[in-house]
Design an enzyme around this catalytic site. Sequence first.
Site, mmCIF file in Angstrom:
data_model
loop_
_atom_site.group_PDB
_atom_site.id
_atom_site.type_symbol
_atom_site.label_atom_id
_atom_site.label_comp_id
_atom_site.label_asym_id
_atom_site.label_seq_id
_atom_site.Cartn_x
_atom_site.Cartn_y
_atom_site.Cartn_z
ATOM 1 N N LYS A 84 -3.108 4.483 7.114
ATOM 2 C CA LYS A 84 -3.159 4.716 8.566
ATOM 3 C C LYS A 84 -2.779 6.157 8.858
ATOM 4 O O LYS A 84 -1.748 6.616 8.379
ATOM 5 C CB LYS A 84 -2.097 3.803 9.203
ATOM 6 C CG LYS A 84 -2.624 2.865 10.258
ATOM 7 C CD LYS A 84 -1.498 2.184 10.990
ATOM 8 C CE LYS A 84 -1.229 0.764 10.591
ATOM 9 N NZ LYS A 84 -0.543 0.556 9.343
ATOM 10 N N ARG A 105 -8.494 -8.887 10.782
ATOM 11 C CA ARG A 105 -8.380 -9.783 9.626
ATOM 12 C C ARG A 105 -9.147 -11.067 9.889
ATOM 13 O O ARG A 105 -8.782 -12.124 9.415
ATOM 14 C CB ARG A 105 -6.903 -10.122 9.356
ATOM 15 C CG ARG A 105 -6.109 -8.951 8.867
ATOM 16 C CD ARG A 105 -4.964 -9.359 7.948
ATOM 17 N NE ARG A 105 -4.206 -8.169 7.612
ATOM 18 C CZ ARG A 105 -3.052 -7.835 8.173
ATOM 19 N NH1 ARG A 105 -2.483 -8.621 9.072
ATOM 20 N NH2 ARG A 105 -2.449 -6.716 7.826
ATOM 21 N N CYS A 158 -3.019 -18.139 13.874
ATOM 22 C CA CYS A 158 -2.530 -17.442 15.066
ATOM 23 C C CYS A 158 -2.621 -18.392 16.251
ATOM 24 O O CYS A 158 -3.446 -19.304 16.245
ATOM 25 C CB CYS A 158 -3.395 -16.224 15.379
ATOM 26 S SG CYS A 158 -3.356 -14.963 14.111
ATOM 27 N N CYS A 198 -8.171 -13.375 18.471
ATOM 28 C CA CYS A 198 -8.749 -12.238 19.172
ATOM 29 C C CYS A 198 -10.147 -12.015 18.612
ATOM 30 O O CYS A 198 -10.326 -12.040 17.383
ATOM 31 C CB CYS A 198 -7.891 -10.996 18.934
ATOM 32 S SG CYS A 198 -6.139 -11.290 19.265
ATOM 33 N N ASP A 240 -11.017 -1.360 14.187
ATOM 34 C CA ASP A 240 -11.401 -1.415 12.773
ATOM 35 C C ASP A 240 -12.833 -1.920 12.630
ATOM 36 O O ASP A 240 -13.365 -2.570 13.528
ATOM 37 C CB ASP A 240 -10.432 -2.322 12.014
ATOM 38 C CG ASP A 240 -9.052 -1.699 11.898
ATOM 39 O OD1 ASP A 240 -8.977 -0.505 11.552
ATOM 40 O OD2 ASP A 240 -8.056 -2.400 12.152
ATOM 41 N N ARG A 298 0.832 -1.204 0.000
ATOM 42 C CA ARG A 298 0.000 0.000 0.000
ATOM 43 C C ARG A 298 0.866 1.253 0.000
ATOM 44 O O ARG A 298 0.551 2.245 -0.633
ATOM 45 C CB ARG A 298 -0.911 0.007 1.238
ATOM 46 C CG ARG A 298 -1.965 1.084 1.210
ATOM 47 C CD ARG A 298 -2.654 1.339 2.544
ATOM 48 N NE ARG A 298 -2.839 0.212 3.410
ATOM 49 C CZ ARG A 298 -3.868 -0.631 3.371
ATOM 50 N NH1 ARG A 298 -4.812 -0.471 2.464
ATOM 51 N NH2 ARG A 298 -3.953 -1.605 4.231
ATOM 52 N N TYR A 299 1.960 1.209 0.758
ATOM 53 C CA TYR A 299 2.867 2.346 0.851
ATOM 54 C C TYR A 299 4.125 1.992 0.073
ATOM 55 O O TYR A 299 4.580 0.857 0.108
ATOM 56 C CB TYR A 299 3.254 2.614 2.305
ATOM 57 C CG TYR A 299 2.092 2.768 3.241
ATOM 58 C CD1 TYR A 299 1.313 3.928 3.217
ATOM 59 C CD2 TYR A 299 1.756 1.774 4.153
ATOM 60 C CE1 TYR A 299 0.246 4.079 4.079
ATOM 61 C CE2 TYR A 299 0.697 1.920 5.021
ATOM 62 C CZ TYR A 299 -0.057 3.071 4.986
ATOM 63 O OH TYR A 299 -1.111 3.218 5.835
ATOM 64 N N ASP A 349 -6.917 3.211 10.764
ATOM 65 C CA ASP A 349 -6.679 2.684 9.435
ATOM 66 C C ASP A 349 -7.946 3.018 8.650
ATOM 67 O O ASP A 349 -9.016 2.469 8.925
ATOM 68 C CB ASP A 349 -6.467 1.162 9.514
ATOM 69 C CG ASP A 349 -5.319 0.732 8.636
ATOM 70 O OD1 ASP A 349 -5.280 1.177 7.480
ATOM 71 O OD2 ASP A 349 -4.486 -0.048 9.120
ATOM 72 N N CYS A 387 -10.463 -9.264 15.917
ATOM 73 C CA CYS A 387 -9.420 -9.254 14.885
ATOM 74 C C CYS A 387 -9.873 -8.526 13.622
ATOM 75 O O CYS A 387 -10.943 -8.786 13.091
ATOM 76 C CB CYS A 387 -9.038 -10.681 14.529
ATOM 77 S SG CYS A 387 -7.841 -10.762 13.179
ATOM 78 N N ARG A 394 7.333 0.178 1.906
ATOM 79 C CA ARG A 394 7.176 -1.003 2.767
ATOM 80 C C ARG A 394 6.050 -1.896 2.296
ATOM 81 O O ARG A 394 5.048 -1.410 1.766
ATOM 82 C CB ARG A 394 6.972 -0.606 4.228
ATOM 83 C CG ARG A 394 5.822 0.351 4.491
ATOM 84 C CD ARG A 394 6.194 1.230 5.693
ATOM 85 N NE ARG A 394 5.102 2.027 6.222
ATOM 86 C CZ ARG A 394 4.755 3.219 5.739
ATOM 87 N NH1 ARG A 394 5.354 3.732 4.683
ATOM 88 N NH2 ARG A 394 3.780 3.903 6.301
HETATM 89 C C1 LIG Z 1 -0.123 -0.629 8.819
HETATM 90 C C2 LIG Z 1 0.448 -0.970 7.544
HETATM 91 C C3 LIG Z 1 1.805 -0.758 7.291
HETATM 92 C C4 LIG Z 1 2.736 -0.184 8.324
HETATM 93 O O1 LIG Z 1 2.514 1.177 8.476
HETATM 94 P P1 LIG Z 1 3.412 2.006 9.480
HETATM 95 O O2 LIG Z 1 2.806 3.375 9.473
HETATM 96 O O3 LIG Z 1 4.804 1.999 8.952
HETATM 97 O O4 LIG Z 1 3.314 1.323 10.812
HETATM 98 C C5 LIG Z 1 2.299 -1.079 6.053
HETATM 99 N N1 LIG Z 1 1.520 -1.594 5.091
HETATM 100 C C6 LIG Z 1 0.213 -1.795 5.287
HETATM 101 C C7 LIG Z 1 -0.602 -2.347 4.180
HETATM 102 C C8 LIG Z 1 -0.375 -1.505 6.526
HETATM 103 O O5 LIG Z 1 -1.666 -1.733 6.719
HETATM 104 S S1 SF4 Z 2 -5.550 -9.551 15.972
HETATM 105 FE FE1 SF4 Z 2 -6.006 -11.188 14.467
HETATM 106 S S2 SF4 Z 2 -4.080 -11.497 13.391
HETATM 107 FE FE2 SF4 Z 2 -3.581 -10.435 15.309
HETATM 108 S S3 SF4 Z 2 -3.145 -12.068 16.802
HETATM 109 FE FE3 SF4 Z 2 -5.294 -11.537 17.033
HETATM 110 S S4 SF4 Z 2 -6.354 -13.017 15.720
HETATM 111 FE FE4 SF4 Z 2 -4.218 -13.028 15.047
#
Ligand SMILES: *Cc1c(COP(=O)(O)O)cnc(C)c1O
Ligand code: SF4
Length: 352
Positions: free
Chosen positions: A322, A118, A109, A113, A278, A96-97, A315, A116, A100
Site C-alpha cells: 500500500k 476480497r 461479514c 459490500c 481495488d 506482507r510487511y 494497494d 469488496c 505486522r
Molecule cells: C493493508 C495491509 C496492512 C496494513 O498496512 P498499514 O499501512 O499498516 O495500514 C498489513 N498487511 C497487509 C497484508 C495489508 O494488506
Molecule cells: S469490504 Fe468486504 S470484507 Fe469489508 S465489510 Fe465489505 S464485504 Fe466485508
Amino acid sequence: MPRDPIKQVKTLRRPADLAAAGLVQPEALSALEAVAQRFAVAVTPDMAELVDPTDPRDPIAAQFIPDARELEVRPEERADPIGDEPFTPVKGITHRYKDRVLLKPVHACPVYCRFCFRREMVGPGSEALDPAELDAALAYIAGHEEVWEVILTGGDPLILSPRRLQEIIGRLNDISHVGLVRIHTRVPVVDPGRVTDEMVRALRGERAPTWIMLHSNHWKEMTAEARAACGRLVDAGIPMLAQTVLLRGVNDDVETLAKTFRTLASARVKPHYLHQGDLALGTGHFRTSVARGQELMRALRGNLSGLCQPTYVLDIPGGHGKVPIGPGYLEPGADGAWTVTDPKGHTHPYEG
Ligand SMILES: *Cc1c(COP(=O)(O)O)cnc(C)c1O
Ligand code: SF4
C-alpha cells in the site's frame, strides 16, 4: 409515492427478500439472482432501513444492493486484486510487511459490500478458522518475533461472539512481542447493536492496546446508533480510525467526502485512509480514476481540517503493498531548490 419504510428484523440475503422489502424492482430479479449466485449478498436491517428507494442514486443502496453490472469483468480485474495469496504462510495469516500480519479468523461479514476487494474470499459459505487452524495461525505469530502488530480482519471479526473475540485477543496478548492489535470492521456502522458493553470489554486487551479501523464510506451511514457504538468503543479507551473507499456515484464529490470525514471526526473516529478502488472482479462501475482522486484530495486540502484528511492510498496489484498516491505538493525546482504548491494551487520556491 415513497413507500412506508418496512422495519426489517432480519438480514436480507436473497434478491427475493430485497424485492419483498421494496429495495429492488421485481423485473430486475432474474438478473440479480445471477449476481447473487456469484457474489454473496447481505443487507442488515439497519442498512435496509436507511435506503431511500425513491432515490436512484442512494449511496446506501449503491453499496449493498446487488447490481447486474457486477457480472461485467474488465480485463485488468483480478480474483486476488491486492495479491494476498503469495503472502499466506499458514491458513488465516497474511504476512506482507515485516512488523505486522493480518489474521483472518472468519470470512463472513454482516453485509456484503458490492465493491469488496476480497469478494472472492468472503461469504457465508466460507468457514471460520477451526480450532486447530487458529492454533497454527497463533503459533506462526508466536514464532515470528518481528511481528509487532496483528490486524484482525476477514471477513469482519466483529461478527464473532464476545467470548471468541476475548479468547483470540487474550491469546495475542499472551505473545510478548505483540505490541498492538488492530481490528478492521464495518460492524459499528452496519450493525451497531452488536457493539454491546460485553463486546467492548472483550475487545480491550489486557496488555497490548486494541485499535479499531472502521470501514465507512458515507456520512449517511453514521447514524445516531453508529455514532453511539463508536462512542462506547472510544469511551472504553479504544482509539478509532476510519478507512473509506473512493466510490463512483457514492462519495466521489468534494461535498460528500468533506461531510463524511467531518462526521467521522465528530464521532471521534480519525479518517486515516481513502482507498483507490481495488481491481476486484465486476467492480469497474465503482472505480474512479486516480486523476479524479487526486483532484478531490487537492480540493479538500485547505478547505477541511487536517484532522479530517485521510491519506489517499493504492494497494498495488500483485501484492506489492500500500502506498500514498498523492497529490504531491513538492517538486524539484532549479539549482537544487524545490517548487512547492500551496492549497490554492500557487507555486513557491523553497530552499531546503
Ligand atoms: C493493508 C495491509 C496492512 C496494513 O498496512 P498499514 O499501512 O499498516 O495500514 C498489513 N498487511 C497487509 C497484508 C495489508 O494488506
Ligand atoms: S469490504 Fe468486504 S470484507 Fe469489508 S465489510 Fe465489505 S464485504 Fe466485508
